[in-house]
Write a protein that holds these residues in place. Structure first.
Motif, PDB file in Angstrom:
ATOM      1  N   GLY A 194       0.808  -1.211   0.000  1.00 29.43           N
ATOM      2  CA  GLY A 194       0.000   0.000   0.000  1.00 29.43           C
ATOM      3  C   GLY A 194       0.843   1.263   0.000  1.00 29.43           C
ATOM      4  O   GLY A 194       2.080   1.221   0.024  1.00 29.43           O
ATOM      5  N   LEU A 195       0.147   2.368  -0.059  1.00 24.29           N
ATOM      6  CA  LEU A 195       0.782   3.684  -0.014  1.00 24.29           C
ATOM      7  C   LEU A 195       0.572   4.248   1.387  1.00 24.29           C
ATOM      8  O   LEU A 195      -0.569   4.374   1.847  1.00 24.29           O
ATOM      9  CB  LEU A 195       0.130   4.610  -1.038  1.00 24.29           C
ATOM     10  N   TRP A 196       1.635   4.588   2.045  1.00 22.27           N
ATOM     11  CA  TRP A 196       1.572   5.142   3.395  1.00 22.27           C
ATOM     12  C   TRP A 196       1.686   6.655   3.325  1.00 22.27           C
ATOM     13  O   TRP A 196       2.577   7.198   2.673  1.00 22.27           O
ATOM     14  CB  TRP A 196       2.692   4.566   4.249  1.00 22.27           C
ATOM     15  N   ASP A 197       0.757   7.305   4.006  1.00 24.47           N
ATOM     16  CA  ASP A 197       0.760   8.764   4.051  1.00 24.47           C
ATOM     17  C   ASP A 197       0.766   9.160   5.530  1.00 24.47           C
ATOM     18  O   ASP A 197      -0.240   9.019   6.227  1.00 24.47           O
ATOM     19  CB  ASP A 197      -0.507   9.248   3.329  1.00 24.47           C
ATOM     20  N   GLY A 198       1.911   9.582   5.988  1.00 26.15           N
ATOM     21  CA  GLY A 198       2.102   9.801   7.422  1.00 26.15           C
ATOM     22  C   GLY A 198       1.342  10.979   7.992  1.00 26.15           C
ATOM     23  O   GLY A 198       1.198  11.108   9.208  1.00 26.15           O
ATOM     24  N   GLU A 199       0.832  11.855   7.140  1.00 27.33           N
ATOM     25  CA  GLU A 199       0.154  13.078   7.622  1.00 27.33           C
ATOM     26  C   GLU A 199      -1.330  12.864   7.896  1.00 27.33           C
ATOM     27  O   GLU A 199      -2.006  13.762   8.386  1.00 27.33           O
ATOM     28  CB  GLU A 199       0.270  14.178   6.562  1.00 27.33           C
ATOM     29  N   ASP A 200      -1.855  11.699   7.535  1.00 30.39           N
ATOM     30  CA  ASP A 200      -3.311  11.495   7.613  1.00 30.39           C
ATOM     31  C   ASP A 200      -3.830  11.580   9.046  1.00 30.39           C
ATOM     32  O   ASP A 200      -3.120  11.242   9.997  1.00 30.39           O
ATOM     33  CB  ASP A 200      -3.682  10.120   7.056  1.00 30.39           C
ATOM     34  N   GLY A 201      -5.066  11.993   9.159  1.00 34.13           N
ATOM     35  CA  GLY A 201      -5.697  12.077  10.471  1.00 34.13           C
ATOM     36  C   GLY A 201      -7.170  12.402  10.330  1.00 34.13           C
ATOM     37  O   GLY A 201      -7.744  12.235   9.250  1.00 34.13           O
ATOM     38  N   ASP A 202      -7.800  12.876  11.408  1.00 33.71           N
ATOM     39  CA  ASP A 202      -9.198  13.303  11.305  1.00 33.71           C
ATOM     40  C   ASP A 202      -9.424  14.491  12.235  1.00 33.71           C
ATOM     41  O   ASP A 202      -8.696  14.693  13.205  1.00 33.71           O
ATOM     42  CB  ASP A 202     -10.149  12.141  11.608  1.00 33.71           C
ATOM     43  N   ILE A 203     -10.464  15.235  11.906  1.00 34.22           N
ATOM     44  CA  ILE A 203     -10.691  16.502  12.619  1.00 34.22           C
ATOM     45  C   ILE A 203     -12.143  16.589  13.062  1.00 34.22           C
ATOM     46  O   ILE A 203     -13.019  15.948  12.461  1.00 34.22           O
ATOM     47  CB  ILE A 203     -10.300  17.679  11.685  1.00 34.22           C
ATOM     48  N   ASP A 204     -12.411  17.382  14.061  1.00 31.02           N
ATOM     49  CA  ASP A 204     -13.795  17.627  14.457  1.00 31.02           C
ATOM     50  C   ASP A 204     -14.373  18.689  13.506  1.00 31.02           C
ATOM     51  O   ASP A 204     -13.961  19.857  13.548  1.00 31.02           O
ATOM     52  CB  ASP A 204     -13.814  18.141  15.911  1.00 31.02           C
ATOM     53  N   PRO A 205     -15.325  18.290  12.643  1.00 29.46           N
ATOM     54  CA  PRO A 205     -15.734  19.216  11.573  1.00 29.46           C
ATOM     55  C   PRO A 205     -16.454  20.461  12.084  1.00 29.46           C
ATOM     56  O   PRO A 205     -16.283  21.551  11.531  1.00 29.46           O
ATOM     57  CB  PRO A 205     -16.661  18.366  10.697  1.00 29.46           C
ATOM     58  N   ALA A 206     -17.273  20.288  13.134  1.00 26.58           N
ATOM     59  CA  ALA A 206     -18.017  21.448  13.640  1.00 26.58           C
ATOM     60  C   ALA A 206     -17.062  22.439  14.301  1.00 26.58           C
ATOM     61  O   ALA A 206     -17.117  23.651  14.056  1.00 26.58           O
ATOM     62  CB  ALA A 206     -19.083  20.985  14.629  1.00 26.58           C
ATOM     63  N   GLN A 207     -16.142  21.886  15.116  1.00 23.34           N
ATOM     64  CA  GLN A 207     -15.160  22.785  15.762  1.00 23.34           C
ATOM     65  C   GLN A 207     -14.320  23.512  14.715  1.00 23.34           C
ATOM     66  O   GLN A 207     -13.995  24.689  14.873  1.00 23.34           O
ATOM     67  CB  GLN A 207     -14.235  21.973  16.662  1.00 23.34           C
ATOM     68  N   LEU A 208     -13.967  22.789  13.653  1.00 19.70           N
ATOM     69  CA  LEU A 208     -13.141  23.408  12.603  1.00 19.70           C
ATOM     70  C   LEU A 208     -13.864  24.615  11.997  1.00 19.70           C
ATOM     71  O   LEU A 208     -13.294  25.703  11.861  1.00 19.70           O
ATOM     72  CB  LEU A 208     -12.824  22.370  11.514  1.00 19.70           C
ATOM     73  N   CYS A 209     -15.135  24.421  11.641  1.00 16.06           N
ATOM     74  CA  CYS A 209     -15.870  25.524  11.001  1.00 16.06           C
ATOM     75  C   CYS A 209     -16.078  26.680  11.979  1.00 16.06           C
ATOM     76  O   CYS A 209     -15.965  27.854  11.601  1.00 16.06           O
ATOM     77  CB  CYS A 209     -17.214  25.017  10.468  1.00 16.06           C
ATOM     78  N   GLN A 210     -16.383  26.336  13.226  1.00 16.55           N
ATOM     79  CA  GLN A 210     -16.564  27.403  14.225  1.00 16.55           C
ATOM     80  C   GLN A 210     -15.256  28.184  14.393  1.00 16.55           C
ATOM     81  O   GLN A 210     -15.268  29.410  14.515  1.00 16.55           O
ATOM     82  CB  GLN A 210     -16.992  26.818  15.581  1.00 16.55           C
ATOM     83  N   ALA A 211     -14.137  27.486  14.384  1.00 18.44           N
ATOM     84  CA  ALA A 211     -12.849  28.171  14.563  1.00 18.44           C
ATOM     85  C   ALA A 211     -12.546  29.075  13.369  1.00 18.44           C
ATOM     86  O   ALA A 211     -12.073  30.207  13.528  1.00 18.44           O
ATOM     87  CB  ALA A 211     -11.730  27.140  14.740  1.00 18.44           C
ATOM     88  N   LEU A 212     -12.847  28.574  12.154  1.00 20.25           N
ATOM     89  CA  LEU A 212     -12.595  29.409  10.965  1.00 20.25           C
ATOM     90  C   LEU A 212     -13.473  30.659  11.019  1.00 20.25           C
ATOM     91  O   LEU A 212     -13.011  31.776  10.731  1.00 20.25           O
ATOM     92  CB  LEU A 212     -12.886  28.601   9.688  1.00 20.25           C
ATOM     93  N   ALA A 213     -14.743  30.470  11.420  1.00 20.29           N
ATOM     94  CA  ALA A 213     -15.649  31.621  11.508  1.00 20.29           C
ATOM     95  C   ALA A 213     -15.182  32.579  12.600  1.00 20.29           C
ATOM     96  O   ALA A 213     -15.212  33.806  12.430  1.00 20.29           O
ATOM     97  CB  ALA A 213     -17.067  31.129  11.795  1.00 20.29           C
ATOM     98  N   PHE A 214     -14.719  32.019  13.711  1.00 20.86           N
ATOM     99  CA  PHE A 214     -14.230  32.836  14.833  1.00 20.86           C
ATOM    100  C   PHE A 214     -13.068  33.734  14.372  1.00 20.86           C
ATOM    101  O   PHE A 214     -13.061  34.946  14.603  1.00 20.86           O
ATOM    102  CB  PHE A 214     -13.783  31.896  15.965  1.00 20.86           C
ATOM    103  N   HIS A 215     -12.107  33.133  13.694  1.00 17.90           N
ATOM    104  CA  HIS A 215     -10.941  33.914  13.257  1.00 17.90           C
ATOM    105  C   HIS A 215     -11.318  34.907  12.155  1.00 17.90           C
ATOM    106  O   HIS A 215     -10.768  36.006  12.093  1.00 17.90           O
ATOM    107  CB  HIS A 215      -9.824  32.981  12.805  1.00 17.90           C
TER     108      HIS A 215
END
Ligand SMILES: Cc1cc2nc3c(=O)[nH]c(=O)nc-3n(C[C@H](O)[C@H](O)[C@H](O)COP(=O)(O)OP(=O)(O)OC[C@H]3O[C@@H](n4cnc5c(N)ncnc54)[C@H](O)[C@@H]3O)c2cc1C
Length: 811
Positions: free
Chosen positions: A140-161
């Protein structure tokens, strides 16, 4: 609520929030986001929210890297921290050698963007993901940067900034209409009043076409239902002592990531379903579709086989929600075709992973007119008249069914074929043509030696190699005929047409009636926007003196928008698209003149009709416009024929050609021959990241001719000197062509990136074009190419190794 602002972004999912945030980052603070409900109440709230760094082009890798860097910054922000598991890593599985080879190519390509993927074997996959079995697995192809994020918190943070920087967000404010004014500004009508603005952005998620309809646009976006489930805790995960990496499986079309102490597993079933094709209930907000796990049984089995532990745990929760798709799976981010001051960021099917980057590239386009990368792979104008929602739905189903199966070189899948054809398409099919697809057009790729000829999908040269070689051979010794449909053709009339083109093009292009020239259009950054042939047609019974502006098939909407936007008030210039009305038949080879002379009256000798001439005539009785232009490097004629007469002209040419050894040839032969001539392809070699000096087009620039679009910026770039330079390379490998994006190396350093590659059958060389570090961009410089994981020698040669003095095409 403000009554006037610079930009109104419609929609508060990841697409809208990221756009708003990045507009403020680019320096525009008087901007507004309007959301019909609460932020993230469309698709974003229930997303599995995996964030990967994998992309198949450098633009995709670059924009995803931007998402990751931004999300890390937001995670670490003490004011408004976001839950982000960065660096769990991820594996894309493979069970065929061809897939593994593809992964090695993508690793070579990503290295040029500073991203390191690893291609690992099955045992290593299982070591990094202890829940998987190695049965029927190659690696397989390994991608060391992969992960997951809390989508609601992400959008709230973008709107906040964004708010902190001056932007405003209006929730529970549905947009009900859009009005464009004569000065191209907009009024956005909402349930709570109107907002006047310069620019609108459609970020409406699955409601994209409700917002589109408000401006009379149907966007090629369709939604699919998509399901995942979350399991109970799995003891083996706790025991592993590290978080589980993400998993993506092209063998059985599912993905997984860790969710708390269990797994989240999502499915791309064959029996998949579009959603919302007959309209969406206004009340569908913060909502889901009914669960339907029966539908995913086919792929569920594969997931159970790979992760046997799944059979032992309970399911905690099922999520089934709408997800948007486009015709080719990539989002539509940029100007809305045919509109002014209107942009979109829609069709995001991996919006959490990509959304940070898409918003960034869109904000740059809105504020500066262009982004730091060439954004053609996500440009809304890459689809044209064929791109209905119905066609999109068919492609969406196909894409969904093949979610993790990347396209191989030359692979065109069956859904939505024959979207654009000419009267010749069935005729050429009966002659054995295999077709490639260019902006929806079915274009001859090569003529199959037998009806059951199906080359394998591979990054190596495939079985069509020798078929193409024979087509090239016939063009070089006798004469070949091919159809180039969909070539973008704009008729330009009016007294100011030459002055207008002179302002748009960075060189001098002939205005002499009966002559053809080649020119380059620059953007306001001084980089390459488009390439055009300009044919000056004399007045005749077919019309007054006029220009035929010709450019790449895919550029149809792109170029007409660019030209239209630069027309000045009062300028006597009219633009009319002929793209869907006229088709080119290309006659190429040393005997082309003899064939043409046999079917059209008049003197076709080199003296009477030299290279770069244009003349109206009849092919048999079919009206035609002939240009002495060659993309093959042989003596050649472009014969432009109205579609209604195309079959008649074709029959006459075929019949006349018989005595001269005429055979059909296709796009693959053209590609091979153009590589031998140093001819460039729009959006492969001609991109907005480089100026014409860097692209080796100095002879097409005339800085002292007076003002032209992009001149000021070009002068500045010239002062700074080139960042990269385009060069032609000879590749020391015989088994595979070089693929766009592949990295050229000196030791561990990337010194260049391939833009095009093909085998030059007439010169017997494997050829590539690449943008190279300027200090290395000289004839004879040697380096290594990472060709699908193999280091092979590459040497810079003079451009146009075949007939370098251009004698054959002028003969
Ligand atoms: C089950 C599932 C799992 C997924 N998993 C992943 C994943 O792992 N990784 C990943 O990257 N992506 C994933 N996705 C995809 C991702 O969630 C979407 O690409 C992304 O959320 C789309 O965001 P958006 O902003 O384009 O649309 P949305 O989130 O739908 O936002 C659009 C917004 O526009 C608003 N709106 C619409 N009309 C109007 C109007 N007239 N006036 C004002 N506002 C309006 C809507 O209310 C909505 O809030 C998944 C999707 C699904 C369904």
């Amino acid at each position: 609520m403000k009554s006037r602002t610079k930009v109104v972004v419609i929609g508060g999912g990841i697409a809208g929030c990221s756009t708003l945030y990045h507009l403020t980052q680019e320096g525009w603070s008087d901007v507004v986001l309007v959301e019909r409900d609460e932020l993230t109440s469309g698709t974003t709230w229930h997303s599995a929210a995996q964030v990967t760094n994998f992309g198949m082009t450098q633009t995709m890798v670059g924009l995803k890297s931007h998402s990751i860097a931004l999300y890390k910054k937001l995670r670490d922000d003490p004011d408004y921290p976001v839950g982000y598991h960065h660096g769990d890593g991820g594996i894309r599985l493979a069970n065929t050698e061809a897939q593994m080879q593809g992964y090695r190519h993508f690793a070579s390509m990503a290295r040029g963007m500073g991203v390191e993927y690893e291609v690992i074997d099955a045992e290593e996959c299982a070591r990094r993901h202890p829940l998987i079995s190695t049965k029927n697995l190659l690696g397989g192809l390994w991608d060391g940067e992969d992960g997951d994020i809390d989508p609601a918190q992400l959008c709230q943070a973008l709107a906040f900034h964004a708010r902190k920087a001056g932007a405003e967000v209006y929730r529970n404010t549905p947009v009900t209409g859009l009005t464009q004014h004569k000065d191209d500004t907009w009024t956005v009508h909402t349930q709570h009043g109107d907002i006047d603005c310069d620019v609108v952005v459609n970020a409406g998620g699955y409601r994209v076409n409700e917002v589109g309809a408000m401006m009379g646009v149907q966007h090629p976006v369709a939604s699919m239902e998509h399901q995942y489930f979350i399991t109970d805790d799995i003891p083996a995960i706790a025991k592993a002592g590290h978080r589980m990496p993400l998993l993506r499986c092209p063998i059985s079309d599912y993905y997984s990531r860790q969710e708390k102490g269990g797994l989240l597993v999502g499915f791309y079933e064959q029996d998949c379903k579009t959603w919302g094709m007959d309209g969406i209930s206004p009340g569908f907000s913060n909502d889901l579709c009914p669960d339907d796990l029966d539908r995913v049984m086919d792929v569920l089995e594969g997931a159970f086989e790979r992760m046997p532990v799944l059979a032992e745990v309970g399911i905690k929760r099922i999520v089934n929600g709408p997800i948007t798709y486009t015709i080719d799976g990539a989002a539509l981010v940029g100007p809305i075709p045919g509109k002014r001051n209107a942009y979109c960021i829609i069709g995001l099917r991996a919006g959490l992973g990509e959304g940070g980057g898409h918003g960034w590239l869109l904000a740059q386009q809105i504020v500066h007119g262009e982004a730091c990368y060439d954004t053609w792979v996500i440009d809304p104008r890459r689809f044209t008249g064929h791109a209905t929602v119905e066609l999109t739905a068919r492609k969406a189903i196909e894409d969904y069914q093949n979610e993790f199966r990347f396209h191989f070189p030359h692979e065109h899948r069956p859904a939505g074929r024959n979207a654009k054809t000419t009267p010749l398409t069935p005729v050429l099919a009966a002659e054995g043509a295999e077709f490639t697809v260019v902006n929806g057009w079915e274009r001859v790729d090569y003529i199959k030696p037998s009806p059951d000829f199906h080359p394998s999908l591979s990054f190596n040269f495939d079985e069509a190699f020798h078929v193409v070689a024979a087509e090239v051979q016939n063009v070089a010794t006798n004469v070949g005929l091919t159809e180039v449909n969909g070539f973008n053709r704009i008729e330009i009339t009016g007294a100011d047409r030459h002055a207008f083109l002179d302002r748009m093009i960075c060189g001098t292009v002939t205005a002499r009636a009966g002559r053809v020239g080649l020119g380059y259009l620059l953007n306001h950054q001084g980089c390459i926007k488009s390439e055009a042939t300009v044919a000056n047609l004399p007045a005749s019974d077919r019309g007054p003196e006029r220009v035929w502006y010709g450019s790449a098939a895919a550029s149809e909407y792109h170029d007409i928008d660019w030209l239209t936007v630069h027309l000045e008030p009062g300028e006597d210039v009219q633009l009319r698209s002929l793209t869907n009305d006229q088709t080119i038949l290309v006659l190429a080879g040393p005997k082309a003149r003899a064939v043409l002379s046999d079917c059209a009256r008049g003197d076709w000798t080199a003296e009477a009709f030299s290279w770069l001439s244009v003349r109206e005539c009849c092919i048999g009785f079919a009206p035609a416009t002939v240009m002495g232009i060659s993309f093959s490097g042989e003596l050649a004629y472009e014969i432009h024929v109205p579609n209604a007469s195309l079959y008649a002209a074709y029959l006459v040419l075929r019949e006349a050609g018989e005595a001269h050894g005429l055979k059909l040839f296709g796009a693959r032969a053209v590609d091979s021959m153009r590589m031998e001539k140093g001819f460039l392809h729009w959006k492969a070699d001609l991109i907005t990241e480089f100026d014409p000096f860097e692209t080796g087009l100095s002879r097409f620039i005339k800085l002292d001719k007076g003002e032209f679009t992009g001149r000021t910026a070009l002068l500045k770039r010239q002062e700074i000197g080139p960042g990269r330079k385009l060069a032609t390379l000879r590749i020391e490998a015989q088994h595979a062509p070089v693929h766009p994006g592949a990295s050229l190396m000196r030791g561990d350093n990337v010194v260049g990136t391939i833009t095009s590659g093909d085998y030059g059958h007439r010169v017997g060389m494997n050829l590539g074009y690449a943008f190279i570090a300027p200090e290395l961009a000289r004839t004879g410089a040697a380096m290594e190419l990472d060709l699908c994981g193999e280091r092979v020698g590459a040497k810079i040669i003079e451009p146009s190794p075949y007939d370098p003095d251009f004698e054959r095409m002028r003969s």
